[in-house]
Design a protein around this motif. Structure first.
Motif, PDB file in Angstrom:
ATOM      1  N   TYR A  65      -4.981   1.691  -3.068  1.00  0.00           N
ATOM      2  CA  TYR A  65      -4.099   0.663  -2.535  1.00  0.00           C
ATOM      3  C   TYR A  65      -3.562   1.079  -1.172  1.00  0.00           C
ATOM      4  O   TYR A  65      -3.319   2.264  -0.922  1.00  0.00           O
ATOM      5  N   PHE A  85       4.225  -1.245   1.041  1.00  0.00           N
ATOM      6  CA  PHE A  85       3.746  -2.053  -0.074  1.00  0.00           C
ATOM      7  C   PHE A  85       3.989  -1.292  -1.377  1.00  0.00           C
ATOM      8  O   PHE A  85       3.739  -0.095  -1.447  1.00  0.00           O
ATOM      9  N   SER A  86       4.443  -2.003  -2.413  1.00  0.00           N
ATOM     10  CA  SER A  86       4.682  -1.349  -3.701  1.00  0.00           C
ATOM     11  C   SER A  86       4.537  -2.372  -4.816  1.00  0.00           C
ATOM     12  O   SER A  86       4.287  -3.551  -4.566  1.00  0.00           O
ATOM     13  N   ASP A  87       4.689  -1.906  -6.017  1.00  0.00           N
ATOM     14  CA  ASP A  87       4.679  -2.758  -7.207  1.00  0.00           C
ATOM     15  C   ASP A  87       3.388  -3.546  -7.384  1.00  0.00           C
ATOM     16  O   ASP A  87       3.409  -4.702  -7.829  1.00  0.00           O
ATOM     17  N   TYR A  88       2.260  -2.955  -7.025  1.00  0.00           N
ATOM     18  CA  TYR A  88       0.966  -3.607  -7.257  1.00  0.00           C
ATOM     19  C   TYR A  88       0.799  -3.916  -8.734  1.00  0.00           C
ATOM     20  O   TYR A  88       1.142  -3.116  -9.590  1.00  0.00           O
ATOM     21  N   GLY A  89       0.290  -5.092  -9.043  1.00  0.00           N
ATOM     22  CA  GLY A  89       0.013  -5.480 -10.413  1.00  0.00           C
ATOM     23  C   GLY A  89       1.217  -6.018 -11.174  1.00  0.00           C
ATOM     24  O   GLY A  89       1.082  -6.453 -12.313  1.00  0.00           O
ATOM     25  N   LYS A  90       2.398  -5.974 -10.574  1.00  0.00           N
ATOM     26  CA  LYS A  90       3.589  -6.497 -11.247  1.00  0.00           C
ATOM     27  C   LYS A  90       3.743  -7.968 -10.904  1.00  0.00           C
ATOM     28  O   LYS A  90       3.477  -8.382  -9.775  1.00  0.00           O
ATOM     29  N   LYS A 124      -6.182   3.792  -7.841  1.00  0.00           N
ATOM     30  CA  LYS A 124      -6.795   2.760  -7.001  1.00  0.00           C
ATOM     31  C   LYS A 124      -6.392   2.976  -5.545  1.00  0.00           C
ATOM     32  O   LYS A 124      -5.244   3.340  -5.269  1.00  0.00           O
TER      33      LYS A 124
END
Length: 92
Positions: free
Chosen positions: A47, A64-69, A45
């Motif tokens: 992101y 930015f990190s940890d998308y969806g968590k 994706k």
């Protein structure tokens, strides 16, 4: 301005690695002497992985990190909360 319009008006840069992920640098220069660079994932994706601003009044970088968590947030104690509608007075 929406993100899609910002991306359309940006200059593409090199593909680099941000936290182990390949990302395309998209650079936009503003008239005030600042440059905003958005690093967008090139695999999976698309992101936004990193945003960097140089020049201008507020230079800095956000990663930015940890998308969806899920995010687990704990509200602060009432004594540390202000009511913005009451001119900075403590919440009741």
């Amino acid at each position: 301005m929406t993100v899609s319009r910002t991306l359309a008006a940006s200059a593409k840069g090199d593909v680099i690695t941000v936290d182990g992920r390949k990302a395309m640098a998209l650079r936009k220069k503003k008239g005030s002497g600042e440059t905003i660079t958005m690093y967008v994932a090139t695999e999976g994706k698309p992101y936004i992985l990193k945003l960097a601003q140089s020049g201008g009044r507020s230079p800095g970088t956000v990663v930015f990190s940890d998308y969806g968590k899920p995010v687990h947030a704990t509200p602060p104690p009432v004594s540390q909360v202000i009511d913005g509608t009451r001119e900075g007075k403590p919440a009741s």
